[in-house]
Write a protein that holds these residues in place. Structure first.
Motif, PDB file in Angstrom:
ATOM      1  N   GLY A 401     -40.308 -83.237 -13.245  1.00 31.98           N
ATOM      2  CA  GLY A 401     -41.639 -83.109 -12.885  1.00 31.98           C
ATOM      3  C   GLY A 401     -42.651 -83.671 -14.003  1.00 31.98           C
ATOM      4  N   LEU A 402     -43.812 -84.077 -13.503  1.00 32.43           N
ATOM      5  CA  LEU A 402     -44.677 -84.560 -14.542  1.00 32.43           C
ATOM      6  C   LEU A 402     -46.221 -83.652 -14.919  1.00 32.43           C
ATOM      7  CD1 LEU A 402     -44.835 -88.045 -13.051  1.00 32.43           C
ATOM      8  CD2 LEU A 402     -43.478 -87.467 -15.105  1.00 32.43           C
ATOM      9  N   ASP A 403     -46.549 -83.698 -16.123  1.00 36.09           N
ATOM     10  CA  ASP A 403     -47.939 -83.163 -16.219  1.00 36.09           C
ATOM     11  C   ASP A 403     -49.083 -83.842 -15.669  1.00 36.09           C
ATOM     12  OD1 ASP A 403     -48.545 -85.077 -18.096  1.00 36.09           O
ATOM     13  OD2 ASP A 403     -47.307 -84.072 -19.470  1.00 36.09           O
ATOM     14  N   PRO A 404     -50.118 -83.518 -15.257  1.00 36.49           N
ATOM     15  CA  PRO A 404     -51.344 -84.204 -14.757  1.00 36.49           C
ATOM     16  C   PRO A 404     -51.601 -85.539 -15.437  1.00 36.49           C
ATOM     17  CG  PRO A 404     -51.794 -81.618 -15.005  1.00 36.49           C
ATOM     18  CD  PRO A 404     -50.638 -82.026 -15.616  1.00 36.49           C
ATOM     19  N   GLU A 405     -51.607 -85.555 -16.892  1.00 33.46           N
ATOM     20  CA  GLU A 405     -51.919 -86.627 -17.519  1.00 33.46           C
ATOM     21  C   GLU A 405     -50.812 -87.644 -17.159  1.00 33.46           C
ATOM     22  OE1 GLU A 405     -52.376 -88.541 -22.100  1.00 33.46           O
ATOM     23  OE2 GLU A 405     -52.161 -86.362 -21.734  1.00 33.46           O
ATOM     24  N   ALA A 406     -49.721 -87.309 -17.141  1.00 27.42           N
ATOM     25  CA  ALA A 406     -48.560 -88.245 -16.859  1.00 27.42           C
ATOM     26  C   ALA A 406     -48.375 -88.701 -15.427  1.00 27.42           C
ATOM     27  CB  ALA A 406     -46.921 -87.636 -16.999  1.00 27.42           C
ATOM     28  N   MET A 407     -48.844 -87.863 -14.549  1.00 28.42           N
ATOM     29  CA  MET A 407     -49.165 -88.212 -13.119  1.00 28.42           C
ATOM     30  C   MET A 407     -49.960 -89.513 -13.048  1.00 28.42           C
ATOM     31  SD  MET A 407     -48.894 -84.650 -11.146  1.00 28.42           S
ATOM     32  CE  MET A 407     -47.834 -83.439 -11.392  1.00 28.42           C
ATOM     33  N   ALA A 408     -51.212 -89.271 -13.799  1.00 31.43           N
ATOM     34  CA  ALA A 408     -52.144 -90.259 -13.685  1.00 31.43           C
ATOM     35  C   ALA A 408     -51.691 -91.590 -14.325  1.00 31.43           C
ATOM     36  CB  ALA A 408     -53.641 -89.837 -14.550  1.00 31.43           C
ATOM     37  N   ARG A 409     -50.838 -91.445 -15.257  1.00 28.70           N
ATOM     38  CA  ARG A 409     -50.322 -92.808 -15.780  1.00 28.70           C
ATOM     39  C   ARG A 409     -49.422 -93.243 -15.052  1.00 28.70           C
ATOM     40  NH1 ARG A 409     -47.728 -92.579 -20.684  1.00 28.70           N
ATOM     41  NH2 ARG A 409     -47.486 -90.217 -20.590  1.00 28.70           N
ATOM     42  N   LEU A 442     -51.575 -92.211  -1.902  1.00 29.92           N
ATOM     43  CA  LEU A 442     -50.700 -91.759  -2.203  1.00 29.92           C
ATOM     44  C   LEU A 442     -51.070 -90.471  -3.357  1.00 29.92           C
ATOM     45  CD1 LEU A 442     -47.491 -91.618  -2.910  1.00 29.92           C
ATOM     46  CD2 LEU A 442     -47.869 -93.316  -4.571  1.00 29.92           C
ATOM     47  N   ASP A 443     -50.622 -89.383  -3.124  1.00 26.44           N
ATOM     48  CA  ASP A 443     -50.865 -88.219  -3.990  1.00 26.44           C
ATOM     49  C   ASP A 443     -49.706 -87.626  -4.734  1.00 26.44           C
ATOM     50  OD1 ASP A 443     -53.403 -88.197  -3.179  1.00 26.44           O
ATOM     51  OD2 ASP A 443     -52.847 -87.021  -1.256  1.00 26.44           O
ATOM     52  N   LEU A 444     -49.994 -87.445  -5.996  1.00 21.99           N
ATOM     53  CA  LEU A 444     -48.671 -86.795  -6.835  1.00 21.99           C
ATOM     54  C   LEU A 444     -49.144 -85.669  -7.123  1.00 21.99           C
ATOM     55  CD1 LEU A 444     -48.155 -89.731  -9.318  1.00 21.99           C
ATOM     56  CD2 LEU A 444     -47.014 -89.257  -6.928  1.00 21.99           C
ATOM     57  N   GLY A 445     -48.085 -84.620  -7.062  1.00 24.09           N
ATOM     58  CA  GLY A 445     -48.222 -83.025  -7.540  1.00 24.09           C
ATOM     59  C   GLY A 445     -46.973 -82.490  -7.705  1.00 24.09           C
ATOM     60  N   ARG A 446     -47.015 -81.229  -8.033  1.00 21.94           N
ATOM     61  CA  ARG A 446     -45.637 -80.443  -8.213  1.00 21.94           C
ATOM     62  C   ARG A 446     -45.011 -80.010  -6.905  1.00 21.94           C
ATOM     63  NH1 ARG A 446     -42.501 -79.598 -12.660  1.00 21.94           N
ATOM     64  NH2 ARG A 446     -44.714 -79.596 -13.832  1.00 21.94           N
ATOM     65  N   ALA A 447     -43.806 -80.338  -6.887  1.00 23.02           N
ATOM     66  CA  ALA A 447     -42.959 -79.936  -5.706  1.00 23.02           C
ATOM     67  C   ALA A 447     -42.456 -78.387  -5.789  1.00 23.02           C
ATOM     68  CB  ALA A 447     -41.995 -80.973  -5.592  1.00 23.02           C
ATOM     69  N   PRO A 448     -42.349 -77.809  -4.711  1.00 19.52           N
ATOM     70  CA  PRO A 448     -41.753 -76.432  -4.481  1.00 19.52           C
ATOM     71  C   PRO A 448     -40.316 -76.349  -5.346  1.00 19.52           C
ATOM     72  CG  PRO A 448     -43.053 -76.897  -2.483  1.00 19.52           C
ATOM     73  CD  PRO A 448     -42.850 -78.276  -3.396  1.00 19.52           C
ATOM     74  N   GLY A 450     -39.498 -77.865  -7.886  1.00 14.26           N
ATOM     75  CA  GLY A 450     -39.585 -77.722  -9.126  1.00 14.26           C
ATOM     76  C   GLY A 450     -40.300 -78.987  -9.917  1.00 14.26           C
ATOM     77  N   GLY A 451     -39.791 -80.298  -9.068  1.00 12.03           N
ATOM     78  CA  GLY A 451     -40.091 -81.581  -9.595  1.00 12.03           C
ATOM     79  C   GLY A 451     -41.336 -82.153  -9.215  1.00 12.03           C
ATOM     80  N   LEU A 452     -41.161 -83.553  -9.219  1.00 13.06           N
ATOM     81  CA  LEU A 452     -42.699 -84.228  -8.607  1.00 13.06           C
ATOM     82  C   LEU A 452     -42.336 -84.229  -7.014  1.00 13.06           C
ATOM     83  CD1 LEU A 452     -45.099 -85.944  -9.580  1.00 13.06           C
ATOM     84  CD2 LEU A 452     -43.404 -88.113  -9.204  1.00 13.06           C
ATOM     85  N   MET A 453     -43.734 -84.130  -6.478  1.00 10.76           N
ATOM     86  CA  MET A 453     -44.016 -84.401  -4.996  1.00 10.76           C
ATOM     87  C   MET A 453     -44.872 -85.554  -4.995  1.00 10.76           C
ATOM     88  SD  MET A 453     -44.762 -81.695  -1.779  1.00 10.76           S
ATOM     89  CE  MET A 453     -46.543 -81.473  -2.551  1.00 10.76           C
ATOM     90  N   ALA A 454     -44.166 -86.566  -4.149  1.00 15.86           N
ATOM     91  CA  ALA A 454     -45.226 -87.737  -3.883  1.00 15.86           C
ATOM     92  C   ALA A 454     -45.623 -87.694  -2.332  1.00 15.86           C
ATOM     93  CB  ALA A 454     -44.503 -88.935  -4.167  1.00 15.86           C
ATOM     94  N   THR A 455     -46.730 -87.471  -2.027  1.00 19.98           N
ATOM     95  CA  THR A 455     -47.294 -87.562  -0.594  1.00 19.98           C
ATOM     96  C   THR A 455     -47.975 -88.855  -0.449  1.00 19.98           C
ATOM     97  OG1 THR A 455     -47.826 -85.081  -0.919  1.00 19.98           O
ATOM     98  CG2 THR A 455     -48.760 -86.081   0.857  1.00 19.98           C
ATOM     99  N   LEU A 456     -47.487 -89.421   0.736  1.00 15.42           N
ATOM    100  CA  LEU A 456     -47.726 -90.634   1.330  1.00 15.42           C
ATOM    101  C   LEU A 456     -48.569 -90.382   2.509  1.00 15.42           C
ATOM    102  CD1 LEU A 456     -47.834 -93.801   0.963  1.00 15.42           C
ATOM    103  CD2 LEU A 456     -45.739 -93.659   2.395  1.00 15.42           C
ATOM    104  N   ARG A 457     -50.054 -90.810   2.345  1.00 16.72           N
ATOM    105  CA  ARG A 457     -50.797 -90.585   3.690  1.00 16.72           C
ATOM    106  C   ARG A 457     -50.984 -91.976   4.555  1.00 16.72           C
ATOM    107  NH1 ARG A 457     -55.354 -90.302   1.697  1.00 16.72           N
ATOM    108  NH2 ARG A 457     -55.033 -90.260  -0.405  1.00 16.72           N
ATOM    109  N   LEU A 458     -50.646 -91.834   5.611  1.00 16.72           N
ATOM    110  CA  LEU A 458     -50.646 -93.591   6.264  1.00 16.72           C
ATOM    111  C   LEU A 458     -51.180 -92.918   7.627  1.00 16.72           C
ATOM    112  CD1 LEU A 458     -47.050 -94.845   5.810  1.00 16.72           C
ATOM    113  CD2 LEU A 458     -49.370 -95.511   4.879  1.00 16.72           C
ATOM    114  N   PRO A 459     -51.726 -93.966   8.524  1.00 19.24           N
ATOM    115  CA  PRO A 459     -52.508 -93.693   9.707  1.00 19.24           C
ATOM    116  C   PRO A 459     -51.518 -93.684  10.685  1.00 19.24           C
ATOM    117  CG  PRO A 459     -52.832 -96.158   9.221  1.00 19.24           C
ATOM    118  CD  PRO A 459     -52.398 -95.389   7.817  1.00 19.24           C
ATOM    119  N   GLY A 460     -51.616 -92.833  11.723  1.00 13.13           N
ATOM    120  CA  GLY A 460     -50.501 -92.373  12.711  1.00 13.13           C
ATOM    121  C   GLY A 460     -50.924 -93.299  14.017  1.00 13.13           C
TER     122      GLY A 460
END
Length: 460
Positions: A401-409, A442-448, A450-460
């Motif tokens: 996973g990544l900390d918040p600062e690393a997610m931004a970078r 694209l949103d980055l966060g903590r995954a259940p 334990g690692g990184l969770m990348a959430t891609l938002r697109l029009p349906g």
């Protein structure tokens, strides 16, 4: 083939064209209905006048025939000779009712014979007694002893004997009035039926246009690629022209995308590489070259973004199912990272599709899944489902996973968090740019996991 209005956020196809100077758009349906109703009203008026005239002639003919029969009976009943007498009584109904308007009178000089209904009064003619005629009564108007208006038939014999029979004008007007009321009611019902038929006919006749509008909306929304060719004969040339325009537009979009892709590959990577090289202070002590390269990179990316957005002006109609590409990419990347033993699981809601180009979708998903496979310990999970206002695709791993600062970078172009892992650091940035071009992100966060969770938002 455009999407929503960038100012109002509304669908331009859903708003009626206000026409010139803000006037409401003319309606073909209203125009056809107005023309049909005017024609129906005119036809009913003409029919009413014609039928009324026919009824008047018919009732008047029946009345004249009855009076002529009475005149003929009076002439036949006159005794020959000098005296003015009848050989039989001719005061049958209704000529026997006083004041009824049904009168007869025979006059020769100063002598006269009258019906009992006249009660001794004279029958006054509104015009002079006509000259002797060819044994045929003539019409005339007169007034009864009570001032009532009469319809008369007068026959003047060669010896100047006038024979007249009358009927009250009400005998003509009453049947005509009753028949007129019945006729007006019938024509009114007929008019309502014809108006309802015209409304149904216009709506039924314009239904193919409404169906064509829905087909075009489906094309624009990506639910179909072309307008169906099964159209009425009058609309088939229009649908053929629309399909030809769609084909031409698709060919131009493909050509524009090719040029944009060539330009992107020709400029973006060299500029990014130059930026990495010049990030070394020894190569660029004052940072002036790095700033120039950064300016060039931002300018190129800005114009590429505009070019790609313009090229996708009609691409909102392309909807790509998610299940197939996700499973294909998962299987391919599992094989690519087989030495690591990565297991990729995919869970996609049935019928889920993204409103974006298949190549762009593959590039975005490939970057995210490949990134997860590189950093995971052995498990990658992909879930996709509907979310307002479009769809949501989550790619998570069980890595550090990544900390918040690393997610931004990590979302910045050319930023590599670990030099030991192959890559150039462009994957997440390119994915973010493509998603934003389609109105997503694209949103980055903590995954259940334990690692990184990348959430891609697109029009349906």
């Amino acid at each position: 083939m455009t999407g929503q209005d960038p100012v109002t956020g509304q669908d331009p196809a859903a708003r009626p064209d206000p026409g010139p100077a803000g006037a409401p758009a003319p309606s073909l349906q209203r125009r056809l209905l107005a023309a049909a109703l005017v024609l129906i009203l005119g036809a009913l008026v003409v029919a009413g006048l014609a039928i009324g005239l026919i009824l008047d002639r018919f009732v008047r003919g029946q009345l004249d025939a009855r009076l002529d029969a009475q005149v003929a009976a009076l002439v036949a009943g006159l005794e020959p000779g000098g005296a003015l007498r009848l050989d039989r009584a001719l005061d049958g109904p209704p000529f026997d009712r006083p004041g009824s308007g049904w009168y007869w009178q025979v006059r020769r000089g100063g002598a006269a014979l009258r019906s009992g209904s006249l009660s001794g009064h004279d029958l006054a003619l509104a015009a002079p007694v006509p000259a002797p005629s060819e044994n045929r009564p003539r019409p005339a108007d007169g007034v009864g002893p009570r001032g009532e208006a009469l319809i008369l038939r007068v026959l003047v014999l060669p010896d100047a004997t006038s024979v007249a029979a009358s009927a009250p004008r009400a005998a003509l007007q009453r049947p005509l009035r009753e028949a007129g009321l019945a006729l007006a009611a019938s024509l009114g019902v007929l008019g309502l039926c014809l108006a309802a038929g015209a409304v149904a006919q216009v709506r039924l006749g314009l239904r193919p246009l409404d169906r064509l509008r829905r087909d075009l909306a489906d094309v624009r929304a990506g639910r179909r690629a072309r307008v169906p060719e099964a159209q009425p004969a009058e609309i088939r040339p229009l649908s053929a022209e629309v399909n030809a325009l769609l084909d031409q537009n698709a060919a131009q979009l493909a050509q524009a995308r090719t040029h944009v892709a060539n330009l992107a590959h020709g400029l973006k990577t060299p500029l990014a590489t130059m930026g990495l090289v010049l990030s070394d202070p020894a190569r660029d002590p004052d940072g002036r070259l790095a700033r120039l390269v950064g300016t060039m990179d931002r300018s190129v990316r800005h114009h590429l973004r505009r070019a790609r957005a313009g090229a996708r002006g009609g691409a909102v109609r392309a909807r790509t199912p998610l299940a197939g590409p996700l499973r294909d990419l998962a299987a391919a990347l599992e094989r690519l990272h087989a030495d690591k033993g990565v297991a990729v699981t995919v869970a996609v809601a049935p019928g889920l599709a993204a409103a974006c180009d298949p190549q762009d979708l593959d590039e975005m998903l490939g970057n995210l899944i490949d990134n997860a496979c590189q950093w995971c310990r052995g498990a990658v999970r992909i879930t996709a489902g509907a979310a307002e206002p479009g769809i949501r695709i989550a790619v998570e791993d069980d890595g550090p996973g990544l900390d918040p600062e690393a997610m931004a970078r990590a979302a910045r172009r050319g930023q590599r968090l670990d030099e030991t892992v192959p890559g150039h650091g462009f994957g997440l940035a390119i994915t973010t740019e493509l998603a934003e071009l389609y109105g997503g992100g694209l949103d980055l966060g903590r995954a259940p996991l334990g690692g990184l969770m990348a959430t891609l938002r697109l029009p349906g």
